[in-house]
Structure formats: C-alpha cells, structure tokens
Design an enzyme around this catalytic site. Structure first.
Site, PDB file in Angstrom:
ATOM      1  N   ASP A 244       0.633  -1.211  -0.117  1.00  0.00           N
ATOM      2  CA  ASP A 244      -0.185   0.099  -0.149  1.00  0.00           C
ATOM      3  C   ASP A 244       0.711   1.164   0.093  1.00  0.00           C
ATOM      4  O   ASP A 244       1.995   1.214   0.619  1.00  0.00           O
ATOM      5  CB  ASP A 244      -0.586   0.081   1.450  1.00  0.00           C
ATOM      6  CG  ASP A 244      -1.787   1.445   1.210  1.00  0.00           C
ATOM      7  OD1 ASP A 244      -2.545   1.222   0.412  1.00  0.00           O
ATOM      8  OD2 ASP A 244      -1.197   2.514   2.367  1.00  0.00           O
ATOM      9  N   GLU A 306       1.162  -0.655  -5.150  1.00  0.00           N
ATOM     10  CA  GLU A 306       0.315   0.023  -5.008  1.00  0.00           C
ATOM     11  C   GLU A 306       0.981   1.906  -6.268  1.00  0.00           C
ATOM     12  O   GLU A 306       1.139   2.877  -5.192  1.00  0.00           O
ATOM     13  CB  GLU A 306      -0.673   1.099  -4.320  1.00  0.00           C
ATOM     14  CG  GLU A 306      -1.709   1.948  -4.785  1.00  0.00           C
ATOM     15  CD  GLU A 306      -2.577   2.167  -3.689  1.00  0.00           C
ATOM     16  OE1 GLU A 306      -3.061   2.940  -3.827  1.00  0.00           O
ATOM     17  OE2 GLU A 306      -1.737   3.048  -2.527  1.00  0.00           O
TER      18      GLU A 306
END
Ligand code: NOJ
Length: 587
Positions: A244, A306
């Site tokens: 993330d 990401e």
C-alpha cells in the site's frame, strides 16, 4: 464423421455443409466463439506463476457475509472460492483484514499479526489458506508499511513521551509557531498532513488521515518490525503482498516546503508538487531488501506495488535495475486514462510493451479507490459494449491482469445520496465535490434475492445498489451475451492460446484515431492473434497489411467477436460496427 473415405466431390459437399452449419450456428450467437485455438491444451508454464496470472481483488467487507452482520467475512471468501475457481482466478488480493479501528476501513492497522474479529479468526484464515490451495488459488495480503493506526501500540508508545524508545518510529516535529505546522505538506485526504499532539507538544506527520501516522523509515527498527510482520504471513503460506502507498514511504529529511502549483484541489487546498513526500529514491533500498525477504521463501512469492506514477520511466524504476525490487508494480497509466481514446491507449500499452525492459506490466482498470470503469469509461448509452472493450484490453494485452470484484458483471458505481449516508471519511471531508469511495465498494451482487445474495442482514454496511436485480452473477451466468460470459471467454482464450498467452504485443494501424488494433505474435510457429476494437459509436472501416509482421495470409478467423462481425474476415477490408471487437487468428 470421418469424410476421408468419401469421394472428393462428396467430401467437399460435406465440408461446405459443415462450414455452412458452423457459420449458421455462429451467426445465431451475438458473441461467437470459433473452434478452439490450436493447440487447445493449456500452455506449459516454466515461468513464475504471477507472470500470466489473473489476480482478483477482494474487498472482504463487501464480498460475502456469512454471519448476518451485513459485513463480509473470511468464511464468505471461502464460500465463494468455487466461483473464483470457475473464473480461473490464480490469486486473490485481500484488502486489509488485520485488527483496525476501521477509520480507513482497514488501512489503519493496529496489529499486523492478527485478524480483525469482524472478519473472523486466525483459524478462519488458516482454513481459507487450505481451501484456497485446494482451489488452486493463491492468497496475497495487503501490507500497509507507510503508516499504522494511531491505536497501534507502537504509536501509543511513541506519543506517550518525547523520550519513549518508540518516539522515533514516527515522524515528530516542532511547529513553526503556535498552531502552525512544521511545513506546508498536505494529506492525500485533504488539508495539513500534520496533527498537533498536546501530550508532548509536537506535531506528527500523516500522509493520509490523522488516525494514520506515518512510520519513520529512516529508523532501522521500523524496517525490522515491518519485515517481521511480512515473515509472519509468508510463514503462513501467503503468495506475496500488495504494498500500500509504497511511493510515500520516505519524506524529505530537511522537511522543506513543497512547491505550490496553480489551482486548488477538491478539498479546496492549494495544489502542491509532491516531490518531497513521494517517490524519494531511498524507497528503492527498502524494496531491494524486502525482495530478499520474499525470495528467501520457496514458490515465487510476489511483490505488487500500489504505484500511481506519472510516466513509464518512473514505472521502470520499481522493477529494480537488476530485477531485484517489485515483480509487479501496478501500471495505473493504462487503466486510469479515463477516456476511451484509441491513440492514448495505443501509446500507453505500447510503452508498457517496449519500455519496461521486457518486464511484465500489471494492468488494472478497477479498484476500491476509484469510480468503477463502467462509469469512468461508459458514455451512458453503450456502457455494456464499452465494458467489453475494457475487458478485452485487460485480457488480450501482454500483461498480468488485475480485476476488482464485480468488474466482471458490470457493477455500477453507486455513491451515497446524502452526506449522512457516507461511510468513507474522504466523502465526509470532500462532500459534495468528492463523495468518497463508498460508491465502488458496495456489496457484491451474487443473485436477485435478498441483499443480492451477499448477506441475510436487515441492513448491509453499504446499501445494495438497485441494479442487483439484473446485474448479478446468477443472472449473467445464464446469458451468453453477458459481460460475465465475455470475461470468461477472454480468460479461457488467454490461457489457452499461445499468442495471447505469451506473444509479443505489436501495435498495428498506428495512425487510426478510432480503432485500436494490435497483434499478439505467436512465439512459435502457430497462428498469431489480431485484436481490433472500435472505440467509437460509428461504423469504422480498416485495412490491414501485416506482411511486415510476418503475416502472409489476408484473412482472419474469429476466436471471439462482439458486434455481429463475420467469423472470417478479409484483412484488406474490415468493417467494424460501433464499439465492435474482433479477436481473430492470422498467419
Ligand atoms: C491506498 C489504499 O488503496 C486506500 O484505500 C487507502 O485509503 C490509502 N492507501 C491509505 O492507506
């Protein structure tokens, strides 16, 4: 029937009859499948599993509820593994299921080595691992390394005093004066990225919500703690991690103000050039070390990033100079073009093919942070046809494919109607300009029954969109012209056809502004595949000459088409009806 024993003229009649019957049969279907590509056997795969994988993002809160609380759970994922296997999904990426105060619905983690009871128990997770394996599906966890929850014991300790051993695990600074933060850095979710903490009279930095303080990656203890968390899940057999907000790991060590750009963002804040808080080079050292950790485990564990990046040069950096960083930094440049523009898609897909040093791109069109592709690309009239174009780009280009639950059935973004209904804090801060991300996180639409088959609760955590009566797995499974059927056909073809599986992706007819065409070149002797998509609502005529690509024949035989095209077309004169798609073999 074996016609070989028949006299030649009779044999011809049979062959013509067979061809005619095939043509009649094919023309009766709106989406036609020609005879299976040769060879029809799955292609043997000596390369890592993730290279040609179909990865399916599950947002656990919204996938399947089994205990009737209106929120999806781990047992729900187990229950739906048959479905995922039927779609030939190779891996699921689960958005965070760790204990969390759920301010950012799990992206605020308070314990990295446990399961939030709302989703089940560790025993449930272990059962999921076993069941997924039995379904030939790998499990990828979401790893949030940039920040923790403010309820994490680490942060609780850190904020308790300036001399606490964990003080330096987070980013603490003095303000510029009373009530004035250390600098002008902003949170992605709006306003200052600094929050004042009265206990120790300093400010802490948070790239996201105030409840998500950033870890200080310049402190080696942070890296050790986070890598230990990764090992915990790798030991349990997970296939890897989706990392993330990974470009945000480091900030400028001098804490200089970011440059102010013209205009304001949706939160009414000035636009900033975020080069002092994103993509700092230090992150690549961490990636190399993390790669060593995953590579120390058997089974080709994978690191997915990401990575929202502005250009292909930055994209390339994430693979590492020696292929020693992420195997799959997400390519958000193709899927989030947000305009059905043949020229732009051609340029971006071609860059991914030719400028990534042969590395595999990972294309993504949908996720839990953006309006669904159905709405971002749809024109309001031809959304279903356009969704098939999106599916085709995702599954016929040379890339690893990432899907988001509900994409395959054409789920529609359903934002909250009033501010009071908003769950996602982004929507609360940004209302009404930014309604937050609830719209793309609504429960999966399984059938036309109560709660769309998602739950038995009187009230689900987000409302079931009104579209569920017709847009659902059960209804679409029975329709040969459904989006679900289209996805399934593409997925099967991509697995079985050597050119689609592994062939070079060569753009052809590169000056056509309306039709995107490319060739997937067979890596062996067999036929290549031509893909042509009409991006407009008008009929388009195209002429191909593919000799330069080694294609001598002047016709193509459909593997799959949408839009009522013939099963055999003359390459010199191809008429593509509005939004038509043609995928055919050429040689
Ligand atoms: C990206 C995640 O996808 C998003 O949902 C989350 O809010 C932010 N990172 C912060 O963790």
């Amino acid at each position: 029937m074996d016609t070989k024993s028949l006299p030649v003229p009779v044999r011809r009649v049979f062959q013509v009859l067979a061809l005619t019957l095939t043509a009649v049969f094919l023309s009766s279907c709106s989406q036609r499948t020609a005879p299976a590509p040769s060879p029809a056997k799955p292609v043997a795969n000596a390369v890592p599993w993730w290279k040609h994988a179909l990865i399916y993002e599950v947002y656990p809160r919204s996938f399947q509820d089994t205990n009737g609380d209106g929120i999806g759970d781990i047992n729900g994922i187990i229950q739906r593994l048959d479905y995922l296997q039927s779609m030939r999904v190779n891996a699921v990426w689960l958005t965070p299921i760790y204990p969390s105060p759920l301010v950012d619905f799990g992206y605020d983690i308070s314990n990295y080595e446990a399961i939030d009871p709302i989703y089940g128990s560790m025993a449930d997770f272990d059962r999921l691992m076993t069941a997924a394996k039995a379904h030939h599906i790998r499990v990828i966890m979401d790893m949030v390394m940039n920040h923790t929850s403010d309820q994490s014991p680490w942060f609780q300790e850190s904020r308790s005093s300036r001399t606490n051993p964990k003080r330096d695990w987070y980013i603490w600074r003095d303000g510029k004066g009373p009530g004035v933060p250390p600098n002008n850095w902003q949170s992605v979710f709006g306003h200052s990225a600094w929050t004042y903490d009265a206990t120790t009279k300093q400010w802490y930095y948070h790239k996201f919500y105030a409840q998500q303080p950033d870890l200080n990656w310049r402190n080696p203890e942070v890296q050790k703690a986070m890598f230990d968390a990764c090992r915990f899940w790798l030991d349990k057999g997970v296939a890897g991690f989706r990392l993330d907000a990974i470009p945000e790991l480091f900030e400028d060590p001098q804490f200089r103000d970011e440059k102010v750009l013209p205009g304001k963002n949706v939160f009414g804040d000035p636009n900033l050039d975020s080069s002092l808080t994103e993509n700092l080079p230090e992150v690549h050292d961490v990636m190399r070390q993390l790669r060593k950790v995953v590579d120390s485990y058997p089974g080709n564990r994978v690191l997915i990033g990401e990575t929202y990046l502005p250009n292909i040069q930055q994209q390339l950096l994430w693979y590492g100079a020696h292929n020693d960083e992420l195997q799959l930094p997400m390519d958000m440049q193709v899927g989030f073009l947000n305009k059905l523009d043949a020229g732009k898609f051609r340029a971006k897909i071609n860059q991914a093919e030719t400028e990534l040093n042969g590395n595999m791109p990972l294309f993504v069109f949908d996720n839990h942070d953006n309006a669904r592709s159905w709405d971002r690309y749809g024109d309001g009239k031809h959304n279903a046809a356009i969704a098939r174009i999106i599916a085709t780009m995702l599954l016929t280009t040379r890339s690893t494919a990432m899907m988001y639950y509900g994409q395959e059935i054409g789920m529609v973004t359903t934002p909250p109607k009033t501010k009071a209904q908003v769950q996602d804090p982004v929507g609360k801060t940004g209302w009404p300009k930014n309604k937050g991300r609830d719209g793309e996180r609504t429960p999966m639409q399984w059938d036309s029954g109560k709660d769309a088959g998602f739950s038995t609760a009187a009230k689900t955590w987000l409302p079931i969109p009104p579209s569920y009566k017709t847009v659902n797995v059960q209804v679409e499974s029975g329709q040969t012209d459904s989006l679900l059927h289209w996805y399934n056909q593409l997925i099967q073809m991509r697995k079985n056809d050597p050119a689609l599986h592994d062939g070079q992706n060569i753009m052809v007819n590169t000056s056509d502004p309306n039709v995107l065409s490319y060739l997937r070149k067979n890596p062996g002797q067999g036929p290549s595949v031509l893909v042509a998509m009409n991006f407009t609502n008008k009929s388009q005529t195209v002429s191909y000459s593919l000799q330069a690509q080694g294609i001598q024949g002047n016709s193509a035989t459909a593997l799959l088409e949408d839009g009522g095209m013939a099963s055999n077309i003359d390459l010199g004169h191809v008429v593509l009806p509005p939004f038509a798609i043609f995928i055919g073999q050429v040689q």
